[in-house]
Design an enzyme around this catalytic site. Structure first.
Site, short mmCIF file in Angstrom:
data_model
loop_
_atom_site.label_atom_id
_atom_site.label_comp_id
_atom_site.label_asym_id
_atom_site.label_seq_id
_atom_site.Cartn_x
_atom_site.Cartn_y
_atom_site.Cartn_z
N ILE A 43 0.83 -1.20 0.00
CA ILE A 43 0.00 0.00 0.00
C ILE A 43 0.87 1.26 0.00
CG2 ILE A 43 -1.74 1.29 1.30
CD1 ILE A 43 -2.71 -1.45 2.39
N TYR A 87 -2.29 -9.27 16.42
CA TYR A 87 -2.15 -8.24 15.39
C TYR A 87 -3.25 -7.19 15.54
CZ TYR A 87 -3.11 -6.07 10.87
OH TYR A 87 -3.40 -5.16 9.88
#
Length: 337
Positions: free
Chosen positions: A13, A153
């Site tokens: 990204i 996470y």
């Protein structure tokens, strides 16, 4: 010329964000540690494209390195910060949780301290749809409670949202947290399903299909995500005036210039349909190895992206067949298969 600092700039990204900002006339400082979580050559190729611009500066180091970001902020005085550097992946967080603690939490702390000393006009920090955790009511809304993360996470990313809110409140730093939903497209990460499935199918190997294929994801094409980030840059949150109510549906904090925004396609796609799109794009049938649900994963994600549209007038719209076909075309060209 505005200056943007982008962390994770050689990532999937991040490289797209940097390229877009350079096209829009920004000077871009990119920070990336070039870790070997996946093949470094892919990161090097992305970085090489960015370095073709005279307005791009690359800094190779870890965001959690003490003083690194403080020195960069002091020297470069960024107007805009897009913080994408993170240890990603739900499954890997079970194997190596310390890397998530260091990169995601300590790295974000270093960023916030640097911004405290040298405030930018707007900071945009990446979160994740995984922050919604055990929530079952869909589509996910930014105003939903998100207290029960299912993986370490996700827990670290939710922690960064809370950390950023405290700094926004204490020091008046305008912060937009964006939660993105299963981003895919050319130059994608090799640990993600689209990359793994395409590689296996083209090599006539079976693919592992978790939860026997009974999973849904809000697949978001990378260029749609980047368009949303670019538009959000120019919409920094403003703390409400005393006595002013936050509009319904807006996640704006009542006590800080802080907001969380979903970036998704607003469409929950069945995993089996996603696989079918890969089959169509490759012209081959997948051999499916049906597996149980993996620990820390969730059966579905689905974004309510009305706040994004209200703020920017934009709604991601690239469909899965089109986006998958673009990825497969890139994959065949990149790997010469």
């Amino acid at each position: 010329m505005r200056t943007a600092l982008v962390t994770g700039s050689a990532g999937f990204i991040g490289s797209f964000v940097c390229a877009r900002l350079l096209r829009d006339g920004f000077r871009v400082i990119g920070v990336d540690a070039m870790t070997d979580y996946y093949e470094v050559s892919l990161k090097q190729r992305r970085l090489a494209q960015l370095l073709q611009s005279e307005h791009f500066r690359a800094v190779e180091d870890f965001v959690e390195t003490p003083g690194l970001l403080m020195d960069l902020f002091a020297a470069e005085k960024p107007d805009v910060v897009v913080h994408l550097a993170a240890q990603a992946g739900v499954r890997y967080s079970i194997e190596n949780p310390r890397s998530y603690l260091e990169s995601n939490i300590v790295g974000t702390f270093e960023l916030l301290e640097a911004a405290r000393a040298h405030p930018p006009q707007h900071m945009l920090l990446a979160s994740t749809s995984s922050a919604f955790g055990a929530n079952t009511e869909m589509p996910y809304r930014e105003t939903d409670k998100a207290d029960h993360q299912m993986s370490f996470y996700a827990a670290t990313k939710k922690a960064t949202e809370n950390m950023a809110h405290s700094y926004a409140h204490l020091f008046g730093l305008p912060v937009t947290m964006f939660r993105f939903f299963t981003v895919y497209g050319p130059w994608g990460r090799p640990d993600m399903a689209l990359f793994k499935f395409t590689k296996a199918i083209l090599e006539d190997r079976p693919i592992d299909v978790y939860n026997h294929g009974d999973m849904k994801r809000d697949f978001t094409y990378v260029e749609d995500l980047v368009e949303a980030i670019r538009l959000l840059i120019d919409v920094p949150p403003v703390r409400p005036a005393e006595g002013e109510a936050v509009p319904e549906g807006d996640s704006l904090s009542p006590v800080a210039p802080w907001r969380v925004v979903n970036i998704g396609n607003s469409d929950a796609v069945q995993l089996t349909d996603f696989i079918a799109a890969i089959e169509d794009a490759t012209g081959r049938k997948a051999m499916r190895n049906l597996m149980p649900m993996q620990a820390g994963d969730v059966p579905a994600t689905w974004a309510d992206a009305r706040l994004l549209q209200a703020l920017t007038g934009y709604a991601p719209k690239t469909g899965v067949p089109e986006g998958v076909a673009r990825f497969v075309e890139w994959y065949r060209e990149y790997y010469q298969v």
